[in-house]
Design a protein around this motif. Structure first.
Motif, mmCIF file in Angstrom:
data_model
loop_
_atom_site.group_PDB
_atom_site.id
_atom_site.type_symbol
_atom_site.label_atom_id
_atom_site.label_comp_id
_atom_site.label_asym_id
_atom_site.label_seq_id
_atom_site.Cartn_x
_atom_site.Cartn_y
_atom_site.Cartn_z
ATOM 1 N N THR A 1 0.926 -0.730 -0.215
ATOM 2 C CA THR A 1 0.081 -0.249 -0.101
ATOM 3 C C THR A 1 0.797 1.202 -0.511
ATOM 4 O O THR A 1 1.893 0.897 -0.170
ATOM 5 C CB THR A 1 -1.126 0.141 0.955
ATOM 6 O OG1 THR A 1 -0.145 0.398 2.663
ATOM 7 C CG2 THR A 1 -1.573 -1.506 1.681
ATOM 8 N N THR A 2 0.328 2.626 0.375
ATOM 9 C CA THR A 2 1.381 3.472 0.123
ATOM 10 C C THR A 2 0.755 3.798 1.492
ATOM 11 O O THR A 2 2.148 4.998 1.459
ATOM 12 C CB THR A 2 0.034 4.757 -0.708
ATOM 13 O OG1 THR A 2 -0.936 4.551 0.883
ATOM 14 C CG2 THR A 2 -0.372 4.597 -1.642
ATOM 15 N N TYR B 1 0.182 5.152 3.954
ATOM 16 C CA TYR B 1 -1.086 6.132 4.439
ATOM 17 C C TYR B 1 -2.493 5.796 5.113
ATOM 18 O O TYR B 1 -2.919 6.112 6.050
ATOM 19 C CB TYR B 1 -1.457 7.467 3.978
ATOM 20 C CG TYR B 1 -0.138 8.397 3.315
ATOM 21 C CD1 TYR B 1 0.327 8.631 4.120
ATOM 22 C CD2 TYR B 1 -0.185 7.885 2.110
ATOM 23 C CE1 TYR B 1 1.477 10.026 3.525
ATOM 24 C CE2 TYR B 1 1.675 8.623 1.415
ATOM 25 C CZ TYR B 1 1.639 9.772 2.374
ATOM 26 O OH TYR B 1 2.936 10.160 2.383
ATOM 27 N N GLY B 2 -2.604 3.962 4.722
ATOM 28 C CA GLY B 2 -4.552 3.929 5.088
ATOM 29 C C GLY B 2 -5.587 4.402 4.829
ATOM 30 O O GLY B 2 -6.527 4.004 5.109
ATOM 31 N N TYR B 3 -4.864 4.953 3.776
ATOM 32 C CA TYR B 3 -6.065 5.056 2.497
ATOM 33 C C TYR B 3 -6.927 4.395 1.757
ATOM 34 O O TYR B 3 -6.194 3.808 1.125
ATOM 35 C CB TYR B 3 -6.038 6.984 2.063
ATOM 36 C CG TYR B 3 -5.617 8.173 2.724
ATOM 37 C CD1 TYR B 3 -6.518 8.254 3.711
ATOM 38 C CD2 TYR B 3 -4.217 9.031 2.579
ATOM 39 C CE1 TYR B 3 -6.360 9.583 4.745
ATOM 40 C CE2 TYR B 3 -3.989 9.278 3.819
ATOM 41 C CZ TYR B 3 -5.161 9.631 4.570
ATOM 42 O OH TYR B 3 -4.315 11.178 5.186
ATOM 43 N N ASN B 4 -7.974 3.979 1.315
ATOM 44 C CA ASN B 4 -8.502 2.967 0.254
ATOM 45 C C ASN B 4 -7.974 1.230 1.057
ATOM 46 O O ASN B 4 -6.912 0.813 -0.039
ATOM 47 C CB ASN B 4 -8.685 3.595 -0.560
ATOM 48 C CG ASN B 4 -9.426 4.808 -0.596
ATOM 49 O OD1 ASN B 4 -10.813 5.075 -0.033
ATOM 50 N ND2 ASN B 4 -8.892 5.646 -1.182
ATOM 51 N N ASP B 5 -7.121 1.340 1.914
ATOM 52 C CA ASP B 5 -6.207 0.396 2.196
ATOM 53 C C ASP B 5 -7.111 -0.706 2.493
ATOM 54 O O ASP B 5 -8.113 -1.160 3.790
ATOM 55 C CB ASP B 5 -5.342 0.221 3.904
ATOM 56 C CG ASP B 5 -4.834 -0.653 3.534
ATOM 57 O OD1 ASP B 5 -4.696 -1.889 3.415
ATOM 58 O OD2 ASP B 5 -3.324 -0.269 4.105
ATOM 59 N N ARG C 1 -6.089 -3.326 5.039
ATOM 60 C CA ARG C 1 -6.131 -2.776 6.882
ATOM 61 C C ARG C 1 -7.473 -2.443 6.965
ATOM 62 O O ARG C 1 -8.118 -3.294 8.490
ATOM 63 C CB ARG C 1 -6.061 -1.033 6.421
ATOM 64 C CG ARG C 1 -6.039 -0.874 8.184
ATOM 65 C CD ARG C 1 -5.359 0.788 7.749
ATOM 66 N NE ARG C 1 -6.050 1.689 9.796
ATOM 67 C CZ ARG C 1 -4.668 2.125 10.094
ATOM 68 N NH1 ARG C 1 -3.690 2.680 9.062
ATOM 69 N NH2 ARG C 1 -4.990 2.666 11.208
ATOM 70 N N ASP C 2 -8.759 -2.817 6.341
ATOM 71 C CA ASP C 2 -10.197 -2.672 6.245
ATOM 72 C C ASP C 2 -10.720 -3.988 7.080
ATOM 73 O O ASP C 2 -11.261 -4.620 7.928
ATOM 74 C CB ASP C 2 -10.690 -2.446 5.490
ATOM 75 C CG ASP C 2 -10.529 -0.385 5.342
ATOM 76 O OD1 ASP C 2 -10.660 0.466 6.155
ATOM 77 O OD2 ASP C 2 -10.510 -0.359 4.249
#
Length: 91
Positions: A52-53, A55-59, A62-63
């Motif tokens: 992933t990037t 940053y945890g966005y649209n991950d 992680r979700d």
């Protein structure tokens, strides 16, 4: 103390601990099954672990992992420690 005496003492001690060992095994099985069921229900797959990037966005991974913690009713704490995400679990 010779080898036979030591073996007898160890065997006696193990017999006294059998119930506790069984209880530990039962608890371990219960929580393992709970987490595995949550993983299956959440659709955990190989793609959940792709890069992933950071940053945890649209991950999606992680979700998915957070959903597993939610379903298995483990408390999830994330905190930043020197730039790394530290995950701690407790019941």
């Amino acid at each position: 103390m010779n080898r036979d005496e030591i073996k007898r003492i160890v065997d006696d001690c193990e017999k006294k601990c059998v119930e506790q060992f069984q209880l530990i095994d039962d608890i371990n099985f219960y929580y393992s099954e709970k987490v595995l069921n949550a993983m299956q229900e959440s659709g955990l797959s190989e793609s959940s672990f792709s890069s992933t990037t950071g940053y945890g966005y649209n991950d999606i991974g992680r979700d998915t992992i957070e959903n597993i913690y939610k379903k298995s009713r483990f408390k999830l704490i994330t905190k930043k420690s020197r730039g790394l995400a530290v995950i701690t679990t407790y019941l």
